[in-house]
Scaffold this active site. Structure first.
Site, PDB file in Angstrom:
ATOM      1  CB  SER A  34      34.932 -64.777   0.335  1.00 28.38           C
ATOM      2  OG  SER A  34      34.048 -63.946  -0.401  1.00 28.38           O
ATOM      3  NE  ARG A  35      31.411 -61.159  -0.787  1.00 30.40           N
ATOM      4  CZ  ARG A  35      30.832 -60.631  -1.866  1.00 30.40           C
ATOM      5  NH1 ARG A  35      30.617 -59.328  -1.930  1.00 30.40           N
ATOM      6  NH2 ARG A  35      30.463 -61.395  -2.877  1.00 30.40           N
ATOM      7  CG  ASN A  78      26.284 -69.852   1.916  1.00 30.42           C
ATOM      8  OD1 ASN A  78      25.303 -69.703   2.631  1.00 30.42           O
ATOM      9  ND2 ASN A  78      27.117 -68.850   1.626  1.00 30.42           N
ATOM     10  CB  SER A 105      15.411 -68.645   2.366  1.00 32.00           C
ATOM     11  OG  SER A 105      14.722 -67.510   2.869  1.00 32.00           O
ATOM     12  CE1 TYR A 153      17.301 -65.531  -1.660  1.00 32.87           C
ATOM     13  CE2 TYR A 153      15.317 -65.552  -0.314  1.00 32.87           C
ATOM     14  CZ  TYR A 153      16.682 -65.704  -0.433  1.00 32.87           C
ATOM     15  OH  TYR A 153      17.432 -66.024   0.667  1.00 32.87           O
ATOM     16  CE  LYS A 178      18.144 -69.012  -1.205  1.00 33.74           C
ATOM     17  NZ  LYS A 178      19.485 -69.627  -1.080  1.00 33.74           N
TER      18      LYS A 178
END
Length: 255
Positions: free
Chosen positions: A13-14, A81, A134, A147, A151
């Site tokens: 949505s973003r 995503n 990423s 993170y 990833k």
């Protein structure tokens, strides 16, 4: 009659997810978008399917795929995503709770999306899965251990599923964004600047200086890469982690 292709975009949505959903919808896909942000979901086009669900919630994700199977009966594209930035901190200052939440959304969320998509795609003998990893999943990322670890795990998951699902006609790839313009990276830079005792502007310049093109990336750049990977033109491409990053030379340049 030509079959209309379908695509699920988690956290769509973003930001990057919204650009991917827009791009695929413009190409004729029926899109189904998930997110945890209800207000953003409510602003999406009315002909899009939407579900408010946390990507790391097993029960919620199971219900999502039951709905897709019941309403669509097929799924041509999964864009996994969903992800969160996690903490910006030295490893000794990172709490176990922060670690677990970051890994859960970024890596376990990808697992749950693939777990739900695979049976549908296997039954139709085709499909494409795209994971958002990423450049942090290729180089490492100081002060962002949860993170970067998650990833890297996403790329391992992608490589494994490319092998596992390829015989069923399913292609699996990942896109690896570099520094993407947007609110989330603004927050990351502010936290990083405080830790490094420098300015946000210096951190921003450092990100650009760390790649060969000396530039930042846009969400549209990522969407165009996804558009190619799901296309028939990429029909022989699977198991690839595609950087969209201006060619990273140094993930932590000093400016």
């Amino acid at each position: 009659m030509k079959t209309v292709k379908t695509a699920l975009i988690t956290a769509g949505s973003r930001g990057i997810g919204r650009e991917i959903a827009n791009r695929l919808n413009l190409d004729g896909y029926r899109v189904w978008v998930t997110d945890t942000h209800e207000e953003s979901l409510n602003r999406l086009p009315r002909d899009w399917k939407t579900t408010r669900v946390d990507a790391a919630d097993p029960d919620g994700m199971c219900g999502l795929f039951k709905g897709i199977a019941a309403q669509w009966g097929r799924l041509d594209v999964l864009c996994s995503n969903a992800g969160i930035a996690g903490p910006t901190a030295c490893i000794e200052d990172t709490s176990v709770e922060e670690w677990r939440r970051c890994v859960s959304v970024n890596l376990e969320g990808s697992f749950l999306a693939a777990k739900g998509s695979a049976p549908i795609m296997k039954s139709q003998g085709s499909g494409v899965m795209i994971f958002t990893s990423s450049t942090a999943g290729m180089f490492g990322y100081p002060l962002r251990a949860p993170y970067a670890s998650a990833k890297w795990g996403v790329i391992g998951l992608m490589k494994t599923l490319a092998m596992e699902l390829g015989p069923h006609g399913i292609r699996v790839n990942a896109v690896c964004p570099g520094a993407v313009e947007g609110a989330r990276m603004d927050q990351v830079m502010e936290r990083e600047a405080r830790l490094k005792r420098t300015t946000t502007e210096a951190v921003r310049a450092g990100y650009a200086a760390g790649n060969s093109l000396r530039t930042w990336i846009t969400a549209k750049d990522i969407a165009e890469a996804v558009r190619f990977l799901v296309s028939d033109e990429a029909g022989s491409i699977s198991g690839v982690a595609l950087p969209v990053d201006g060619h990273t030379e140094n993930p932590d340049p000093k400016t």
